[in-house]
Design a protein around this motif. Sequence first.
Motif, PDB file in Angstrom:
ATOM      1  N   GLU A 139       0.812  -1.212   0.000  1.00 46.84           N
ATOM      2  CA  GLU A 139       0.000   0.000   0.000  1.00 46.84           C
ATOM      3  C   GLU A 139       0.850   1.270   0.000  1.00 46.84           C
ATOM      4  N   VAL A 140       1.921   1.250   0.778  1.00 51.19           N
ATOM      5  CA  VAL A 140       2.644   2.505   1.012  1.00 51.19           C
ATOM      6  C   VAL A 140       3.953   2.651   0.246  1.00 51.19           C
ATOM      7  N   TYR A 141       4.524   1.538  -0.255  1.00 53.10           N
ATOM      8  CA  TYR A 141       5.796   1.622  -0.961  1.00 53.10           C
ATOM      9  C   TYR A 141       5.639   1.203  -2.416  1.00 53.10           C
ATOM     10  N   PRO A 142       5.832   2.122  -3.347  1.00 53.59           N
ATOM     11  CA  PRO A 142       5.655   1.814  -4.775  1.00 53.59           C
ATOM     12  C   PRO A 142       6.502   0.629  -5.257  1.00 53.59           C
ATOM     13  N   ILE A 143       7.694   0.423  -4.665  1.00 52.01           N
ATOM     14  CA  ILE A 143       8.560  -0.653  -5.152  1.00 52.01           C
ATOM     15  C   ILE A 143       7.930  -2.021  -4.963  1.00 52.01           C
ATOM     16  N   PHE A 144       6.978  -2.142  -4.029  1.00 51.74           N
ATOM     17  CA  PHE A 144       6.348  -3.430  -3.801  1.00 51.74           C
ATOM     18  C   PHE A 144       5.081  -3.622  -4.641  1.00 51.74           C
ATOM     19  N   SER A 145       4.737  -2.613  -5.422  1.00 46.06           N
ATOM     20  CA  SER A 145       3.545  -2.726  -6.264  1.00 46.06           C
ATOM     21  C   SER A 145       3.892  -3.145  -7.686  1.00 46.06           C
ATOM     22  N   SER A 146       5.197  -3.327  -7.957  1.00 46.92           N
ATOM     23  CA  SER A 146       5.621  -3.732  -9.301  1.00 46.92           C
ATOM     24  C   SER A 146       6.348  -5.071  -9.276  1.00 46.92           C
ATOM     25  N   MET A 147       5.833  -5.981  -8.459  1.00 42.33           N
ATOM     26  CA  MET A 147       6.499  -7.279  -8.287  1.00 42.33           C
ATOM     27  C   MET A 147       5.847  -8.405  -9.089  1.00 42.33           C
ATOM     28  N   GLY A 148       4.728  -8.140  -9.711  1.00 42.68           N
ATOM     29  CA  GLY A 148       4.072  -9.176 -10.491  1.00 42.68           C
ATOM     30  C   GLY A 148       3.655 -10.363  -9.630  1.00 42.68           C
ATOM     31  N   ASP A 149       3.882 -11.571 -10.153  1.00 41.45           N
ATOM     32  CA  ASP A 149       3.481 -12.790  -9.446  1.00 41.45           C
ATOM     33  C   ASP A 149       4.233 -12.974  -8.127  1.00 41.45           C
ATOM     34  N   ALA A 150       5.397 -12.343  -7.997  1.00 42.61           N
ATOM     35  CA  ALA A 150       6.182 -12.492  -6.769  1.00 42.61           C
ATOM     36  C   ALA A 150       5.438 -11.966  -5.556  1.00 42.61           C
ATOM     37  N   ALA A 151       4.517 -11.026  -5.764  1.00 44.09           N
ATOM     38  CA  ALA A 151       3.760 -10.466  -4.642  1.00 44.09           C
ATOM     39  C   ALA A 151       2.912 -11.534  -3.966  1.00 44.09           C
TER      40      ALA A 151
END
Length: 397
Positions: A139-151
Motif C-alpha cells: 500500500e505505502v511503498y511503490p517498489i512493492f507494487s511492481s512485483m508481479g506474481d512475486a507479490a
Amino acid sequence: MTHHTTQHDAEQAPGRLRIAVASPGDPYDRRTWSGSTYFIVKALEPFVRSLTWIGPLTIPHQDLKKRLAAVRHRITGLRTYPERTLKASQHFARCIDKRLDQEAFDLLLAPAASVETAHIETRIPLVYISDATFALMQEVYPIFSSMGDAAATEHRFEQAVINRADLLVYPSHWAARSAVTTYGADPDKVRVAPFGANLDTPPSREASLGRRVKGRLELLFLAKEWERKGGDIAFHTLKSLIDNGVDARLTVCGTVPPASFRHEQMTVIPYLNKNIPEERARFQEVLNRSHLLLLPTRAECYGVVFCEAAAYGLPVFATDVGGVGTIVENGVNGHLLPPDADGADFACLIRDTALDPTTYMRLNTESRRRYEEHLNWDAWGRTMVHEISRVLRVKQR
C-alpha cells in the motif's frame, strides 16, 4: 503430572533462556533493519542466558543473482528479489532447522524475517517481530507494487509466519491491526510494543529539557530518502518560514537533495554511518543543536527517527501516515498533518507552536517524557520479557 508455572517463575524464566535469532542481516551491525535488529538483541541480552545468530542466511550465488535481477528491472520494469523466492525461503528454512537441531534452544526470534522462517519445521516457540505486514508494504511503498506474481509469494510467506508464530510483535497499532484484519492473526498472540531510539548513548534528561528557540530556528530533516520522506515539503517549509520573517535554518542529514533544492539557509550533511564512532558523534551533535524534527514523510512503517527525536526532547512535525501515530500524539510531543499538507501548512503550524515559548516548552517536556516512559529499548525489553514468559507459560500447559 503437569507443572503449573507461577507468575514469579514465569517472569524469571527468560533468564535461563537460550534464544536463537533468525535475521536476514547481521544483528550486531547497526545497518541491519536501520539498526533496530541490533537494539532488539541488545535489549534482550540482560534478561536471557544467551542469544545466538543463525546466519548469515544467503542463497547460492546471491550477489550475482541480485545483479542480474537489477538488469532485468532496468529492461522490463519488473522487480524481482532472488533472495525472496519460494526456493530461497525453503533453503533458509533448511539452514535454520539444521542449526536448531545442533544445539538446544528454547525460543526462535525472527525480527523482519518472514521469508527466512515461513517454512521452518522446528516446533520450538517462534516470536516474529515486524514493523508492517506485506499488505501494508504494498500500500505505502511503490517498489512493492511492481512485483508481479512475486507479490503472491510474499503474501504466502507473511501468512505462513503469522500462522506459525506463537507471538507476533509490532511497534505500532497500524501494523498490528493489519495482521489481524488482513491475515487473520489470532488477536491473543498479537502485541504492540513500540521500538525505542537507536542510540547507544542517549542524552541525559537535563541535556534534553529546557530547550529554547533563541534567535535562529533550527529545523532538522533526518532521512536517507529525499523524495519518500517529503524533502521537497520540508524545503518549502523553510522558504515559507523565511518569507514570513522567521530566521530559520534547515539541516538535511542522511541524504543529498536534488540539485534544484539549494538555499543559503540549508545545510546538507550526507549519510552518517553509526558504526563509525566519529560519524555517530556527529549524528548526535546534529540532534543536539536542533529545535524540532521536520519530516513530512509520504510513507512510513514506524520511524525510529521519531523516537530518537523524543530522546533529545525535539517536538516532531510530520504527516499522519503508517505507524507514526503510535509515536507522535497530536499536540503532545508534536503535530501530525494530513498527507496533502504542503510547506505553507507546516510553516504556519510551526510559527503558531514552536515559536511560542510556553507551547514549545510543553512540547519539549512531553517529547522527553514519552521517550523515558515508552520510546526506549529498555521499556521494549521489559515488555518482551513479560510476553515471552506468557508464551512459555501457555506452551507448558
